[in-house]
Scaffold this active site. Sequence first.
Site, mmCIF file in Angstrom:
data_model
loop_
_atom_site.group_PDB
_atom_site.id
_atom_site.type_symbol
_atom_site.label_atom_id
_atom_site.label_comp_id
_atom_site.label_asym_id
_atom_site.label_seq_id
_atom_site.Cartn_x
_atom_site.Cartn_y
_atom_site.Cartn_z
ATOM 1 C CE LYS A 149 5.042 72.843 20.901
ATOM 2 N NZ LYS A 149 3.903 72.308 20.217
ATOM 3 C CE1 TYR A 188 11.238 70.712 56.011
ATOM 4 C CE2 TYR A 188 11.942 70.794 53.489
ATOM 5 C CZ TYR A 188 11.561 71.166 54.626
ATOM 6 O OH TYR A 188 11.890 72.793 54.925
#
Length: 365
Positions: free
Chosen positions: A35, A257
């Site tokens: 899946k 950042y």
Amino acid sequence: MPRPVEALIHTEALAHNLRRARAAAPEARVWAVVKANAYGHGIERAFPGLRGADGFALLDLLEAERVRALGWRGPVLLLEGCFEARDLEACSRLNLWHTVHHEAQIDMLAAHKTHAPHHVFLKMNSGMNRLGFAPGAYRSAWLRLSGLTQVEDITLMTHLSDADGPRGIAHQLAAFEQATHDLPGDRTLANSAAALRFAPQDLTLRADWVRPGIMVYGSSPDFPAASIKDWGLQPTMSLRASIIATQDLRAGDTVGYGSRFTATQDMRIGVLACGYADGYPRAVSADTPVLVGGVRTRIVGRVSMDMITVDLTPVPAANLGSVATLWGRCPDGMVLSIDEIAQSANTVGYELMCALAQRVPARAE
Ligand SMILES: *Cc1c(COP(=O)(O)O)cnc(C)c1O
């Protein structure tokens, strides 16, 4: 030149892990659970490594069609069954086995016209409370199904919620056993965690069919209690990126950042062409491991959309173009398990491999 980031899918490791599932339950047949596009590996890329399975289990009709298009003529199982009546047409056309977990799915079957009766997997809710008939309603669902001309075979199925953790599976096994002991048909209970942790000493779990997913993809279902090394599994996906820039930092310089990292001494860092838009989790904690040229080093500063910065102090030979392995196996064979990165990001290996981004070119080797 394409951006230097790639995912490698290791065919031989998939085959190895599948054999490991078989060894845990030697009497059983093995569904390779594919899946979610084979847990992010790509069904087509994973298939050559998994063709030794007895069947392929998945959720999505389009994925089932892809498995058939690969030439697979053996069993294919829809783990959530049909969502609407016309899905049954596809089951008849493609010879798909399907789960029945709800009364409405029996109604659809009863109204379905087919010359080829179906093989269905009747699911019991033995305690997980997602899909399935309650133990007290299971027998009447079984009786109803077995009275349909559209049905020729019924396998008894349940799914375990705690095979990887301290609660364990005894309560669910007892509920399943009590409601099914006198019903005929094959049985299927075990996911990866149950196959590895319980099947060796519990015959019920290795009965008939096991359904390993995550272990096949080289992630431990119960990390950190046990690692892939402990379970004898190999990584099947390696996320690699090259160094596209280096920076020489002075003590006090910050990186990225939010200036999350401050150098305490002079040091060199490398910038990798991989970021959260490639599927690497932004949430990782400081000092998460990364392999550069076969040396284990660490991430410094924030993961950004397209780049990750790494400490090159322990790898003085690293330079532009050096290859880093974010998870998986590096070219010289050293392994950094996806489970370590997942733990650092407060998640599980499943989520990381499924979230590998489309923009990362992937190839099987
Ligand atoms: C996904 C799934 C599995 C496989 O579980 P893993 O933990 O990946 O081994 C087995 N059975 C069902 C019903 C599933 O949905």
